[in-house]
Scaffold this motif. Sequence first.
Motif: not given
Length: 253
Positions: A115, A117, A184, A186, A204-206
């Motif tokens: 997380y 990034t 990403q 979603n 949404s998790h990057l």
Amino acid sequence: MKVFENYANFYDTFYQDKDYKAECDFLEEVFKKYTKSPVKTILDLGCGTGGHSLILAQRSYEVTGVDFSEKMLEIGRNKVREEDIPVKFLQGDLRSLNLKKKFDAATAMFAVMGYQTSNEDVENTLRSVRRHLNPGGLFVFDVWFGPAVLTQRPTDRVKVIESGEERIIRVAQPVVDIINHVVQVNYKVMRISGDKILEEIKESHLMRFFFPQELTYFLQKNGFIVHKIAPFMSLNGEPTTNDWNISITVEAI
């Protein structure tokens, strides 16, 4: 919307089959192999709802769990109250955390470092971890392995959980950014009874994926000795393109 803002309510449901006990067994194996003195205090970074924290506390470690999501922490605190387990849960940003306390070991399990990034985020988090470790303290974490991510390529996935008369459906649709080393993911989650949608959320998790040379660079630059980069939950062997997750064990200088 913040990550895990609404997803927190479904988190334990979707990961009820995650083998937290086996992962804690692995952590203890790492402690036994690489520490010069017994580990008594653990900082669990990105602790979520406390899956690792509670088990480690039950094994007589003094555990402090930190997470950015207050909703995830509240679920963890409810478990502590119900099971009467001595875990301290604190809300905080791993990039700037300063508890003014040092620990024998720190963990960041379940791709927490992913997380972070940007390069700045990675370095700030590593400095924060180092700030909280005694000299010789261990930091154990796992990340997505870049060569495997780019070889296997993430695909759309659907997970369905039956809960009484209800179904909870999660659809995950990933988008890969090979330039910035991120995916990403979603998420769409629906809670359904019969043909009726009772609840629907989207998040949404990057997630960043990493390569061994950059990991070694970041870690050495920020005060760590790298002991082992290996397939997830292993202390032997080298990662291959079959290993989506890898474990990293480092020591604070």
